[in-house]
Design a protein around this motif. Structure first.
Motif, PDB file in Angstrom:
ATOM      1  N   UNK A 146       3.607  37.345   2.369  1.00  0.00           N
ATOM      2  CA  UNK A 146       4.983  37.145   2.828  1.00  0.00           C
ATOM      3  C   UNK A 146       5.545  35.804   2.364  1.00  0.00           C
ATOM      4  N   UNK A 147       4.729  34.764   2.400  1.00  0.00           N
ATOM      5  CA  UNK A 147       5.212  33.454   1.960  1.00  0.00           C
ATOM      6  C   UNK A 147       5.404  33.398   0.454  1.00  0.00           C
ATOM      7  N   UNK A 148       4.655  34.215  -0.286  1.00  0.00           N
ATOM      8  CA  UNK A 148       4.894  34.308  -1.723  1.00  0.00           C
ATOM      9  C   UNK A 148       6.288  34.878  -1.986  1.00  0.00           C
ATOM     10  N   UNK A 154       3.069  36.532  -8.618  1.00  0.00           N
ATOM     11  CA  UNK A 154       3.090  37.239  -9.900  1.00  0.00           C
ATOM     12  C   UNK A 154       3.373  38.723  -9.711  1.00  0.00           C
ATOM     13  N   UNK A 155       2.714  39.325  -8.708  1.00  0.00           N
ATOM     14  CA  UNK A 155       2.962  40.741  -8.440  1.00  0.00           C
ATOM     15  C   UNK A 155       4.403  40.968  -7.985  1.00  0.00           C
ATOM     16  N   UNK A 156       4.896  40.055  -7.130  1.00  0.00           N
ATOM     17  CA  UNK A 156       6.275  40.178  -6.657  1.00  0.00           C
ATOM     18  C   UNK A 156       7.278  40.006  -7.773  1.00  0.00           C
ATOM     19  N   UNK A 191       9.504  32.999  -3.819  1.00  0.00           N
ATOM     20  CA  UNK A 191      10.299  33.553  -4.916  1.00  0.00           C
ATOM     21  C   UNK A 191      11.797  33.440  -4.611  1.00  0.00           C
ATOM     22  N   UNK A 192      12.153  33.756  -3.379  1.00  0.00           N
ATOM     23  CA  UNK A 192      13.560  33.666  -2.988  1.00  0.00           C
ATOM     24  C   UNK A 192      14.011  32.201  -2.953  1.00  0.00           C
TER      25      UNK A 192
END
Length: 288
Positions: free
Chosen positions: A164-166, A114-116, A170-171
């Motif tokens: 990092x996995x979040x 969510x932050x990303x 996303x990507x």
């Protein structure tokens, strides 16, 4: 038959099944990785290299039959770079942190997603979602217990892995709009190998026969789990899949208890419940 096909097509049934299978396979891989570090004393960069090198060997048939054509090489590289940092932080944490704590903290990933999404994708982060993020942080603090005498700063490695996995997730979700499951898996494994090899230069690549067997099992589980994860994201929305991803906690806790005797304290379940609630809140506010 028509009804089953329609369910499969929209991802209501098949997507969650692939997510649950990925969680079970990752639980097996995590247990094997922890055994490599705690039982056989294998340095974490060495474990990470061989885990994904062996996963790549198991994926050779897929590598040979898959198309490598892509117009998104930059995004693949970015996804893998995030995954590399996540892998290194995760394996390093598993070498010293009980698996129940590592997995519970990994459940902070939706908070970082969510932050990303707000920071990098410009998505709106309203008051409801902001409160959910803060609630998840409280749950993470209860699991970490930085005020307790037995607190280990190494636990933050699991938090870093979640972050990092979040970003990698996303990507991955962005790439599923143009890339097949096979291409996503192929590029992840092929590009992880040189990055992990570079990270392992300091610790070396030597493995004893017993350690090689357990790391090889982790590699087999890893390639199968990555395929199932990419397949799940290709079939269903990330928000819809999130509740099924939470099943990884009891799966990992059960294996950790069975193999290592790691019994989580009651505070872990309280913190995990708060994190799950915050994730559900995020999904609700996204869909509202």
């Amino acid at each position: 038959m028509t009804h089953i096909t329609s369910i499969s097509r929209d991802g209501r049934l098949i997507g969650p099944l692939f997510m649950i299978m990925a969680g079970a396979l990752f639980a097996g891989a995590n247990t094997a990785v922890q055994a490599a570090g705690m039982t056989y004393g294998v340095p974490s960069p060495t474990t990470a290299f061989w885990q994904y090198a062996i996963a790549t060997v198991f994926a050779v048939p897929m590598l040979l039959r898959s198309s490598w054509q892509t117009d998104q090489l930059g995004w693949h590289l970015f996804r893998v770079l995030l995954a590399v940092f996540g892998v290194q932080a995760w394996v390093a944490g598993l070498a010293v942190v009980p698996i129940w704590q590592a997995i519970a903290l990994l459940m902070l990933s939706p908070i970082f997603v969510s932050l990303g999404a707000k920071i990098f994708l410009g998505e709106h982060l309203g008051n409801g979602r902001l409160l959910a993020v803060c609630l998840g942080a409280v749950g993470g603090a209860i699991i970490l217990k930085p005020w307790a005498d037995g607190f280990s700063p190494h636990a933050f490695l699991s938090v870093a892995a979640a972050a990092f996995w979040a970003g990698s997730s996303l990507v991955t979700k962005r790439l599923t709009t143009t890339e097949s499951t096979e291409v996503l898996t192929v590029y992840l494994l092929a590009l992880l190998l040189p990055f992990n090899a570079f990270a392992a230069l300091g610790s070396g690549f030597a493995l004893g026969p017993d350690a090689f067997g357990i790391v090889g099992l982790a590699g087999l589980f890893t390639v199968a789990a990555q395929f199932c994860l990419a397949k799940a994201y290709s079939l269903s929305d990330a928000a819809y899949l999130q509740p099924f991803d939470h099943l990884k906690l009891p799966l990992n806790v059960g294996l950790g208890l069975l193999v290592f005797g790691f019994a989580p304290p009651g505070s872990m379940w309280i913190g995990a419940a708060i994190i799950v609630a915050s994730g559900a809140w995020l999904v609700h506010t996204d869909n509202a």
